[in-house]
Design a protein around this motif. Structure first.
Motif, PDB file in Angstrom:
ATOM      1  N   VAL A  82      46.066  -9.690 -13.247  1.00  0.00           N
ATOM      2  CA  VAL A  82      46.000  -9.825 -14.702  1.00  0.00           C
ATOM      3  C   VAL A  82      44.565 -10.184 -15.079  1.00  0.00           C
ATOM      4  N   VAL A  83      43.864  -9.232 -15.697  1.00  0.00           N
ATOM      5  CA  VAL A  83      42.484  -9.452 -16.137  1.00  0.00           C
ATOM      6  C   VAL A  83      42.490  -9.412 -17.658  1.00  0.00           C
ATOM      7  N   ARG A  84      42.337 -10.588 -18.261  1.00  0.00           N
ATOM      8  CA  ARG A  84      42.368 -10.713 -19.717  1.00  0.00           C
ATOM      9  C   ARG A  84      40.998 -11.021 -20.321  1.00  0.00           C
ATOM     10  N   VAL A 143      22.530 -15.940 -16.137  1.00  0.00           N
ATOM     11  CA  VAL A 143      22.600 -17.022 -15.163  1.00  0.00           C
ATOM     12  C   VAL A 143      23.844 -16.787 -14.320  1.00  0.00           C
ATOM     13  N   GLY A 144      23.684 -16.711 -13.014  1.00  0.00           N
ATOM     14  CA  GLY A 144      24.841 -16.490 -12.148  1.00  0.00           C
ATOM     15  C   GLY A 144      25.365 -15.080 -12.279  1.00  0.00           C
ATOM     16  N   SER A 145      26.626 -14.908 -11.939  1.00  0.00           N
ATOM     17  CA  SER A 145      27.207 -13.572 -11.939  1.00  0.00           C
ATOM     18  C   SER A 145      28.222 -13.425 -13.067  1.00  0.00           C
ATOM     19  N   VAL A 146      28.624 -12.194 -13.284  1.00  0.00           N
ATOM     20  CA  VAL A 146      29.669 -11.903 -14.250  1.00  0.00           C
ATOM     21  C   VAL A 146      30.993 -12.389 -13.652  1.00  0.00           C
ATOM     22  N   VAL A 147      31.795 -13.101 -14.441  1.00  0.00           N
ATOM     23  CA  VAL A 147      33.069 -13.640 -13.968  1.00  0.00           C
ATOM     24  C   VAL A 147      34.199 -12.797 -14.555  1.00  0.00           C
ATOM     25  N   VAL A 148      34.927 -12.140 -13.663  1.00  0.00           N
ATOM     26  CA  VAL A 148      36.045 -11.293 -14.073  1.00  0.00           C
ATOM     27  C   VAL A 148      37.325 -12.119 -14.046  1.00  0.00           C
ATOM     28  N   GLY A 149      38.097 -12.024 -15.120  1.00  0.00           N
ATOM     29  CA  GLY A 149      39.376 -12.736 -15.188  1.00  0.00           C
ATOM     30  C   GLY A 149      39.187 -14.233 -15.145  1.00  0.00           C
ATOM     31  N   ASP A 150      40.031 -14.899 -14.367  1.00  0.00           N
ATOM     32  CA  ASP A 150      39.988 -16.360 -14.296  1.00  0.00           C
ATOM     33  C   ASP A 150      38.995 -16.877 -13.259  1.00  0.00           C
ATOM     34  N   GLY A 151      38.194 -15.985 -12.690  1.00  0.00           N
ATOM     35  CA  GLY A 151      37.185 -16.399 -11.713  1.00  0.00           C
ATOM     36  C   GLY A 151      37.677 -16.418 -10.280  1.00  0.00           C
ATOM     37  N   THR A 152      38.965 -16.139 -10.079  1.00  0.00           N
ATOM     38  CA  THR A 152      39.504 -16.071  -8.719  1.00  0.00           C
ATOM     39  C   THR A 152      39.466 -14.618  -8.250  1.00  0.00           C
ATOM     40  N   VAL A 153      39.888 -14.376  -7.011  1.00  0.00           N
ATOM     41  CA  VAL A 153      39.868 -13.015  -6.475  1.00  0.00           C
ATOM     42  C   VAL A 153      40.985 -12.140  -7.029  1.00  0.00           C
ATOM     43  N   GLN A 154      42.011 -12.737  -7.643  1.00  0.00           N
ATOM     44  CA  GLN A 154      43.142 -11.936  -8.129  1.00  0.00           C
ATOM     45  C   GLN A 154      42.661 -10.936  -9.183  1.00  0.00           C
ATOM     46  N   LEU A 207      34.337 -12.144 -23.339  1.00  0.00           N
ATOM     47  CA  LEU A 207      34.871 -10.843 -23.723  1.00  0.00           C
ATOM     48  C   LEU A 207      36.378 -10.829 -23.502  1.00  0.00           C
ATOM     49  N   THR A 208      37.119 -10.435 -24.525  1.00  0.00           N
ATOM     50  CA  THR A 208      38.565 -10.251 -24.404  1.00  0.00           C
ATOM     51  C   THR A 208      38.895  -8.847 -24.915  1.00  0.00           C
ATOM     52  N   PHE A 209      40.090  -8.399 -24.625  1.00  0.00           N
ATOM     53  CA  PHE A 209      40.462  -7.013 -24.894  1.00  0.00           C
ATOM     54  C   PHE A 209      41.664  -6.970 -25.827  1.00  0.00           C
ATOM     55  N   PHE A 210      41.742  -5.922 -26.638  1.00  0.00           N
ATOM     56  CA  PHE A 210      42.832  -5.814 -27.603  1.00  0.00           C
ATOM     57  C   PHE A 210      43.183  -4.355 -27.841  1.00  0.00           C
ATOM     58  N   LYS A 211      44.306  -4.146 -28.494  1.00  0.00           N
ATOM     59  CA  LYS A 211      44.737  -2.797 -28.871  1.00  0.00           C
ATOM     60  C   LYS A 211      44.339  -2.543 -30.322  1.00  0.00           C
ATOM     61  N   ALA A 212      44.200  -1.286 -30.677  1.00  0.00           N
ATOM     62  CA  ALA A 212      43.814  -0.904 -32.035  1.00  0.00           C
ATOM     63  C   ALA A 212      44.743  -1.554 -33.052  1.00  0.00           C
TER      64      ALA A 212
END
Length: 199
Positions: free
Chosen positions: A70-72, A56-67, A125-130
């Motif tokens: 910082v993509v977490r 439904v809708g599009s994939v939202v990258v980061g906080d949903g703004t154009v910035q 989805l969030t990202f982490f280090k080993a």
């Protein structure tokens, strides 16, 4: 009846087109069998269409703004409850080798399935280090791609797979980030989504 939408192929009943549960959840057909003596038998049947999960809708990258400084996180929403096997959502950094061949470098990604009040499901989805899966980190500078593996995503209600490549058949992969217009990159200091720092 809806006989014109079906065909018999040997001992198989096949559809002539892909069906959509939201458009029409069932079809009525009449089948006739005839033996070698010419005697026939008719049977009316109802063919039910199972509801495949859909984005439904599009994939939202980061906080949903154009910035893209910082993509977490990345969020997407399905129209119904799903289950996802390990590896269903794969985030990779897109880079190139010395011969200019595309290389996808996997990003360690935590997947959370969050039921929403309206019966939909959010994938977070969030990202982490080993070694630190509970400590989210931002994506490093670069271009990224999300691969959604349709064969690993199932509807809770019908166990039908997600049609990732939208060919009308369950399964297949959907790619997000393989085109620049998807805007899936991270660039520290890019507050306006223009691939420029501080502008």
């Amino acid at each position: 009846t809806d006989n014109s939408l079906f065909e018999v192929d040997g001992d198989q009943l096949r559809t002539k087109q892909a069906f959509d549960f939201e458009t029409k959840p069932s079809y009525s057909i009449r089948l006739r069998v005839t033996d070698s003596a010419g005697h026939s038998y008719d049977k009316s049947l109802t063919v039910l269409v199972l509801n495949a999960p859909e984005l439904v809708g599009s994939v939202v990258v980061g906080d949903g703004t154009v910035q893209r400084s910082v993509v977490r996180e990345v969020n997407l929403t399905f129209d119904s409850a799903i289950t996802a096997d390990p590896g269903a959502f794969e985030v990779s950094q897109r880079t190139f080798d010395v011969n200019h061949n595309l290389v996808l470098v996997p990003v360690l990604t935590k997947v959370d399935l969050l039921p929403l009040a309206d019966g939909k499901m959010q994938v977070h989805l969030t990202f982490f280090k080993a070694g630190a899966p509970n400590v989210p980190v931002r994506l490093e500078d670069g271009n990224y791609q999300l691969t959604i593996h349709g064969s690993l995503i199932h509807s809770v209600d019908s166990d039908v797979h997600f049609d990732g490549d939208q060919d009308g058949l369950a399964g297949g992969d959907q790619l997000f980030g393989s085109h620049e217009s998807d805007h899936f990159w991270a660039f520290f200091g890019d507050i306006r989504g223009l691939r420029l720092v501080g502008n």
